[in-house]
Design a protein around this motif. Structure first.
Motif, mmCIF file in Angstrom:
data_model
loop_
_atom_site.group_PDB
_atom_site.id
_atom_site.type_symbol
_atom_site.label_atom_id
_atom_site.label_comp_id
_atom_site.label_asym_id
_atom_site.label_seq_id
_atom_site.Cartn_x
_atom_site.Cartn_y
_atom_site.Cartn_z
ATOM 1 N N LEU A 1 0.878 -1.133 -0.032
ATOM 2 C CA LEU A 1 0.046 0.018 0.043
ATOM 3 C C LEU A 1 0.778 1.224 -0.005
ATOM 4 N N SER B 1 -6.495 7.519 -0.790
ATOM 5 C CA SER B 1 -5.434 7.288 -1.674
ATOM 6 C C SER B 1 -5.197 8.771 -2.246
ATOM 7 N N ASN C 1 -6.197 -1.439 1.905
ATOM 8 C CA ASN C 1 -6.125 -0.560 3.077
ATOM 9 C C ASN C 1 -7.318 -1.099 4.224
ATOM 10 N N TYR D 1 -7.587 0.079 -2.347
ATOM 11 C CA TYR D 1 -8.572 0.230 -1.275
ATOM 12 C C TYR D 1 -8.936 -0.800 -0.719
ATOM 13 N N SER E 1 -2.759 4.139 9.605
ATOM 14 C CA SER E 1 -2.502 5.302 9.123
ATOM 15 C C SER E 1 -1.192 5.948 9.083
#
Length: 322
Positions: A18, A321, A243, A240, A256
């Protein structure tokens, strides 16, 4: 024991992937702009991401939202979390290095905090937040380097491109707040919400395309096509899902921290792949921004007894993103 270790390793690998993909998104934008207009980059990545996520919905037999309220909320949110920032970053990519864009993207949590302080009544401006905001503001000034003559050949567009990056982050901040207020009671899982958001954003982008340069001539070279595919399918679609899984396994607080890695990836790729140069003020300002974020989120102060990590995670906006 072996299964839990394997799962932990898988989540860790997705976190690394990611960080790399979102850090590389600015490189993909830069490459895509070699043959596409900013509007075409925005619409293309959303369309490809929407197709990918729709395929995931079909393969996993998830149901799309059926109530008008959820779709209306997603439509509003998609403008601020997708359409507007994607277009602004693509426009800015015409005039500033991809690495610089990635550094500006690191200010997203600060923008989200500012919007939440203004809009949400339960948010308060504490000493830590005030100090963090001031340090981050200094960091932004250092990155922008108003005293420097670098980029004079571009004149006004260079300055406007940097404002566009900050404007995109402000859109993200507004989108975060809207997500908290409009989708707080939704009953759908994050993958379904992400799919609906991206599909709606693609539709909105297609409607706007004729008015924002979406039908300009296209130079579809192999590098441009590859860059857009990577940006859409991987950076806007698959990322996505990664995440979502990282947040589910580690919590929003730990997940985060990808915010602090993506600028490093973006700067390194810009130098290695595009031959971009970096000046002392850019990483220095980026570090100040990250320091401000850490202070504003209370991560550099001892946690008070009875205050859990999950409590902080619930109050902290999710990452999106670039």
């Amino acid at each position: 024991m072996a299964d839990s270790t394997a799962r932990a390793g898988s989540v860790g690998a997705q976190f690394v992937a990611l960080a790399i993909v979102w850090g590389a998104s600015f490189l993909f934008i830069k490459v895509s702009l070699e043959g596409l207009s900013p509007a075409q980059v925005m619409v293309g990545r959303l369309a490809l991401g929407g197709i990918f996520l729709a395929a995931v919905m079909l393969a996993t037999r998830r149901r799309w939202p059926r109530d008008v309220r959820t779709w209306g909320s997603l439509a509003v949110i998609s403008v601020f979390l997708c359409v507007a920032p994607f277009l602004l970053y693509a426009w800015a990519g015409q005039y500033i290095p991809s690495g610089l864009s990635s550094i500006y993207n690191a200010t997203t949590p600060i923008a989200a905090l500012l919007v939440s302080l203004i809009v949400l009544p339960d948010e308060r401006l504490t000493r830590a937040r005030t100090a963090g905001l001031l340090i981050a503001a200094v960091g932004v000034v250092v990155v922008a380097a108003p005293w420097s003559t670098v980029g004079e050949a571009h004149g006004g567009p260079l300055f406007l491109a940097q404002l566009a990056c900050l404007g995109a982050n402000l859109c993200y901040g507004i989108g975060f707040v809207l997500s908290r207020r409009l989708l707080r009671t939704n009953r759908y899982d994050p993958t379904t919400i992400a799919a609906g958001q991206i599909v709606l954003a693609a539709a909105i982008g297609l409607v706007l395309a004729p008015f924002i340069g979406g039908f300009e001539p296209v130079l579809a070279s192999p590098s441009v096509v590859t860059g857009l595919l990577a940006l859409g399918v991987i950076g806007t679609g698959l990322a996505y899902i990664w995440n979502t899984r990282v947040i589910a396994a580690w919590g929003a607080t730990a997940a985060s921290t990808v915010t602090y890695v993506t600028p490093v990836v973006g700067v390194i790729l810009g130098i290695l792949v595009l031959g971009e140069t970096i000046h002392w003020n850019e990483p220095a300002g980026g570090l100040l921004v990250i320091l401000g974020i850490l202070i504003s989120q209370g991560r550099l102060t001892p946690r008070r007894p009875g205050r859990s990590a999950s409590h902080d995670a619930d109050r902290r906006p999710e990452r999106t993103s670039p």
